[in-house]
Scaffold this motif. Structure first.
Motif, PDB file in Angstrom:
ATOM      1  N   CYS A   1      -1.492   5.691  -4.725  1.00 33.98           N
ATOM      2  CA  CYS A   1      -1.315   4.086  -4.141  1.00 33.98           C
ATOM      3  C   CYS A   1      -2.566   3.385  -4.485  1.00 33.98           C
ATOM      4  N   ASP A   2      -2.058   2.061  -4.392  1.00 32.20           N
ATOM      5  CA  ASP A   2      -3.247   1.089  -4.841  1.00 32.20           C
ATOM      6  C   ASP A   2      -4.134   1.065  -3.575  1.00 32.20           C
TER       7      ASP A   2
ATOM      8  N   HIS B   1      -4.592  -0.868   0.272  1.00 32.31           N
ATOM      9  CA  HIS B   1      -4.921   0.351   1.271  1.00 32.31           C
ATOM     10  C   HIS B   1      -5.949  -0.178   2.203  1.00 32.31           C
ATOM     11  N   ALA B   2      -7.011  -0.661   1.454  1.00 38.17           N
ATOM     12  CA  ALA B   2      -8.251  -1.092   2.123  1.00 38.17           C
ATOM     13  C   ALA B   2      -7.899  -2.422   3.201  1.00 38.17           C
TER      14      ALA B   2
ATOM     15  N   TRP C   1      -9.381  -4.136 -13.496  1.00 31.26           N
ATOM     16  CA  TRP C   1      -9.303  -5.767 -13.316  1.00 31.26           C
ATOM     17  C   TRP C   1      -7.870  -5.811 -12.327  1.00 31.26           C
ATOM     18  N   GLU C   2      -6.895  -5.168 -12.491  1.00 28.51           N
ATOM     19  CA  GLU C   2      -5.616  -5.101 -12.009  1.00 28.51           C
ATOM     20  C   GLU C   2      -5.796  -4.641 -10.456  1.00 28.51           C
ATOM     21  N   HIS C   3      -6.244  -3.593 -10.464  1.00 25.43           N
ATOM     22  CA  HIS C   3      -6.484  -2.803  -9.177  1.00 25.43           C
ATOM     23  C   HIS C   3      -8.004  -2.355  -8.980  1.00 25.43           C
ATOM     24  N   PRO C   4      -8.725  -3.380  -8.192  1.00 26.39           N
ATOM     25  CA  PRO C   4     -10.173  -3.443  -8.172  1.00 26.39           C
ATOM     26  C   PRO C   4     -10.800  -2.179  -7.488  1.00 26.39           C
ATOM     27  N   PHE C   5     -10.080  -1.615  -6.745  1.00 27.01           N
ATOM     28  CA  PHE C   5     -10.688  -0.449  -5.765  1.00 27.01           C
ATOM     29  C   PHE C   5      -9.856   0.812  -6.378  1.00 27.01           C
TER      30      PHE C   5
ATOM     31  N   PRO D   1       0.905  -1.130  -0.033  1.00 24.19           N
ATOM     32  CA  PRO D   1      -0.304  -0.022  -0.004  1.00 24.19           C
ATOM     33  C   PRO D   1       0.709   1.171   0.143  1.00 24.19           C
ATOM     34  N   ARG D   2       2.240   1.097   0.170  1.00 20.57           N
ATOM     35  CA  ARG D   2       2.850   2.459   0.190  1.00 20.57           C
ATOM     36  C   ARG D   2       3.688   2.484  -1.020  1.00 20.57           C
TER      37      ARG D   2
END
Lengths: 313, 336
Positions: free
Chosen positions: A101-102, A106-107, A90-94, A76-77
């Motif tokens: 940052c992804d 993070h969630a 798709w690769e980064h659902p949020f 996440p960092r």
């Protein structure tokens, strides 16, 4: 908060027949309907779809908090500002947050501080509040007088106001200080529940019998009286876990809880509430996770109360 | 009754002093463990020692007992108590403004907000509770049950932010584009924050958000209490006498069922005051709550301590009044 109090108190009046060893004896006689309070409750809870869904949700959030690596391999960092606020894919659902940052990882990592704070604070109030309630209810007299006045004093300081004062001045707003202030300002509720429950059961015949046989104060309190108070305490503790998760996020939102670069749902919400119109998902994902967790704890507590209260049979 | 009032008043004094001491001890401990709070005002910069000393003394943090960890600082506590009760002195902020003046400027907004919140939760909560309680187990009952659980589980700041963005900004923008809608509605009621031009209309939505937390509890309480009373003997007697249904429900059931609800609403004034901190921050209402959060963000601790002390005193007073009111209202309770 006050609803949770009344929820716990509703069970407090009913001394259950909670004793861990009862089910073995009963099950040998083959009669299923006359099992102990706990066996009955377990059977009812397993059949309750709402309770099972809530447990499943808490289990998922619990694994996020305990083993975030199971859910995501991203760091996440690892951020890059040219990816700021990219939409979910798709690769980064949020998607990505404002710093690039992804957001999904993070969630996932954000579950840990909320859960750790909630569990630490709840453990604290169960141990300390439980002990205080037990002592006040069992000994009565001046012990009860002192502890009850003490509870009144802590009770009259509203949680949010007390927390703001303490956290602003302590300046070290980390998991431990937040859990400490939550514990400090909310132990009286559980102490009141236990106290009521102890008072209602300390003069029962079987306690008198145990005393006549020569059981000491400690044995009477912990083996004979305390088991009656466990059911209401369990219900209240479940509900309070949910309200502590919400409280952590509220304090963080006000700017006196956890501080970035820590990851938490409260930080995610407070950092992105102004981007709601352009990128609503930045707010919807953390809010959804947070509300789901609080709701699950409350529903679990409700189901537990219904299952553990003999009056609802 | 008279003896109960006297006993309750006598209990009130140690509780007030105890709560103030708790607040005092918490602040002293926090200062003892994390150092002079005046440094927080300067952030990264290192202030000249003379300036630091001057501000520290002016704000009353110069006492040597604030450097000894664990010392309860009784002397300081006595000073504060006598300041509060004898001189009505709640401290000063960095610009030497009295906290009492700051609060006096902010309090009309908070009071309006509280009135809106309490009226909203009383009217809607009692109506929903009566509706659900009279038809136990029906669709209405389940609807109220589910929506109350949902409202309880949404933290107030999430609700506030979502309402501000969806209702205030998104829906409000649509309305503001229409020519025929009066300004009071488009720019006042549906504004995303407090507007000085519409001091009442723009407080309605923040007030409803503040009231919605306790709304759920009010509805549940009314529902349970109606369900209990509707089976009571005196309601059956009223029906047997041949009274109209309207009178049975309105006078015999409702009046008796509302006693716990009214007490709850009274106690809720206290928690709504604390909740106003969040709501006022979100909707930018210049009330007491925003005063507290702004002071918390800049580290202006004397303001926080002064305002919180004042709020706690008010809450204790309200709780005392509610307790006394309860003794008057409910004939079943006799404290002798």
């Amino acid at each position: 908060m006050s609803d949770a109090t009344s929820a716990g108190a509703a069970v407090g009046g009913a001394p259950g027949s909670g004793d861990g060893r009862a089910p073995e004896k009963k099950s040998r006689s083959g009669k299923e309907r006359n099992a102990s309070l706990w066996a009955d409750a377990r059977r009812q809870l397993v059949r309750d779809p709402v309770f099972m869904i809530a447990v499943l949700y808490i289990f998922v959030v619990g694994t996020m908090a305990a083993f975030p690596k199971l859910w995501t391999s991203q760091d996440p960092r690892a951020c890059s500002t040219d990816q700021s606020r990219l939409a979910p894919s798709w690769e980064h659902p949020f998607g990505f947050n404002i710093q690039g940052c992804d957001y999904y990882s993070h969630a996932i990592y954000g579950a840990r501080p909320s859960m750790v704070i909630a569990i630490m604070a709840t453990g604290g109030i169960v141990l300390f509040g439980g002990l205080m309630g037990l002592l006040a209810g069992y000994y009565g007299g001046w012990v009860d007088g002192i502890i009850s006045r003490l509870m009144d004093i802590f009770f009259s300081l509203p949680f949010l106001l007390g927390a703001i004062v303490f956290l602003t001045l302590i300046k070290q707003q980390n998991v431990v200080t937040i859990a400490l202030v939550l514990f400090l300002l909310s132990w009286p509720t559980i102490a009141r529940i236990i106290r009521g429950s102890v008072i209602s059961s300390k003069d029962l015949d079987y306690v008198q019998a145990a005393r006549a046989v020569g059981a000491g104060n400690g044995r009477l309190m912990f083996r004979h009286i305390l088991p009656n108070a466990i059911a209401p305490m369990l219900v209240y503790a479940t509900i309070v876990l949910g309200s502590f998760v919400a409280a952590e996020a509220t304090l963080t939102f006000l700017g006196i809880g956890l501080q970035p670069p820590a990851q938490s749902w409260g930080i995610m919400i407070s950092a992105h509430d102004v981007y709601f119109l352009e990128d609503p998902w930045l707010l919807l994902f953390p809010c959804g996770l947070l509300i789901g967790t609080v709701l699950s704890f409350i529903l679990m507590g409700d189901a537990l109360r219904d299952a553990l209260d003999p009056k609802f049979r | 009754m008279g003896r109960y009032v006297i006993r309750r008043l006598l209990q009130f004094i140690p509780t007030v002093l105890g709560t103030m001491f708790l607040l005092h001890y918490m602040t002293s401990l926090a200062i003892q463990f994390s150092g002079n709070p005046v440094r927080a005002i300067f952030g990264d910069r290192t202030p000249p020692p003379a300036l630091l000393q001057a501000i520290t003394d002016r704000l009353g943090y110069g006492d040597p007992c604030l450097e000894q960890k664990g010392n309860p600082c009784f002397g300081l506590f006595l000073d504060r108590v006598s300041g509060v009760f004898l001189h009505f002195d709640f401290g000063i902020n960095l610009r030497r403004q009295e906290v009492t003046d700051l609060v006096a400027n902010a309090i009309p907004f908070t009071l309006k907000l509280l009135v809106i919140a309490i009226v909203f939760e009383a009217v809607v909560g009692i109506a929903a509770g009566v509706w659900a309680g009279l038809r136990g187990g029906s669709f209405a009952d389940n609807l109220v049950k589910i929506s109350t659980v949902f409202v309880i589980s949404v933290p107030i700041f999430v609700l506030g932010v979502v309402v501000r963005e969806f209702v205030g900004v998104k829906f409000g923008n649509i309305l503001r584009d229409q020519e025929w809608i009066p300004d009071v509605i488009a720019y006042g009621f549906f504004s995303p924050g407090f507007k000085p031009d519409y001091p009442f209309a723009s407080l309605l939505i923040p007030g409803m958000v503040l009231g919605s937390v306790a709304l759920a509890t009010t509805a549940r309480l009314t529902r349970t209490s109606i369900m209990e009373n509707i089976r009571a003997d005196f309601v059956r007697t009223a029906r047997a006498k041949g009274l109209a249904n309207k009178r049975v429900i309105g006078v015999h059931t409702l009046r008796n069922s509302l006693i716990p609800v009214i007490t709850y609403l009274g106690v809720d004034i206290g928690s709504a005051m604390a909740g106003a901190v969040v709501t006022e921050t979100i909707f930018n209402v210049p009330g007491i709550g925003r005063l507290v959060t702004q002071a918390a963000r800049t580290g202006e601790s004397p303001v926080i301590i002064g305002v919180v002390t004042m709020l706690v005193l008010v809450i204790l007073l309200v709780n005392l009044l509610v307790d006394l009111l309860y003794a008057v209202l409910d004939p079943r309770i006799r404290y002798e």
